[in-house]
Enzyme design. Sequence first.
Site, mmCIF file in Angstrom:
data_model
loop_
_atom_site.group_PDB
_atom_site.id
_atom_site.type_symbol
_atom_site.label_atom_id
_atom_site.label_comp_id
_atom_site.label_asym_id
_atom_site.label_seq_id
_atom_site.Cartn_x
_atom_site.Cartn_y
_atom_site.Cartn_z
ATOM 1 C CG LEU A 102 -2.900 -85.722 -63.542
ATOM 2 C CD1 LEU A 102 -4.336 -85.421 -63.982
ATOM 3 C CD2 LEU A 102 -2.215 -84.445 -63.080
ATOM 4 C CG ASP A 103 -0.113 -86.944 -56.956
ATOM 5 O OD1 ASP A 103 0.786 -87.505 -57.604
ATOM 6 O OD2 ASP A 103 0.066 -85.929 -56.267
ATOM 7 C CE LYS A 104 -6.799 -94.609 -54.943
ATOM 8 N NZ LYS A 104 -6.620 -95.727 -53.980
ATOM 9 C CG HIS A 192 3.566 -86.283 -54.502
ATOM 10 N ND1 HIS A 192 2.414 -86.685 -55.132
ATOM 11 C CD2 HIS A 192 3.972 -87.345 -53.757
ATOM 12 C CE1 HIS A 192 2.139 -87.949 -54.788
ATOM 13 N NE2 HIS A 192 3.068 -88.369 -53.969
#
Length: 246
Positions: A102-104, A192
């Site tokens: 999961l992205d930051k 993404h």
Amino acid sequence: MRLEKLLAHTGHGTRSEIKRMMKTGTVSVNGRPVKDGGMQVDPTRDEIAVDGEAIFYREFIYIMMNKPQGVISATEDTRERTVIDLLDPEHRQFEPFPVGRLDKDTEGLLLLTNDGKLAHNLLSPRKHVPKTYFAEIEGQVTEEDRQSFAKGVALDDGYVTMPAELVILKSGAPEYGELSKIELTIMEGKFHQVKRMFQAVGKNVVYLKRLSMGPLQLDEHLAAGSCRELTAEELHELQQSGQSGK
């Protein structure tokens, strides 16, 4: 398995603490005191005890985390705080890793485990394990967008996504500063991907949260940054999903 490794995995301290403990003769294997941490033991056959209390070993651990924003999905990093840093020592000793990323700035459901086979099955493109996200979108999400996602959209690198299910919870009015709210289910996990899919139809994701992965649903009572081990039922359903790809 080395005895000291088994003791570490069952929460009896760090390697140095275990070595000190073993020197006192409090660790026994099959009724006999053992001071050699390098001794090979079979946790399924040998009787291992500390201070007379039997040790029950398990090989794998399965953790559900409600990942908060601001931490990265990695096992270690010299500059950033990682999801592993959020775990209790009793969980970290199993050396789990995040299943997928999961992205930051993305929050929500993240599975951590040291079961490489299950992780591979859940992440394999051939399995097509669905992942559902909630998102707030800058711009008005329309029926046309829903139909485009259902067919698959071309990302910035030319890759055409698999069909995805877009549910419009609220179609915002940009002229009034309203955000659209949606749920999106995708069958793959490109870099993404959710953000790039909306960019492909001229819109920007401003908030993103993963709600589910296969049959595993984010526990609504789990606060951001918190985690718990999976229940037996959750694990069984997840294992079945990994095998069948549903």
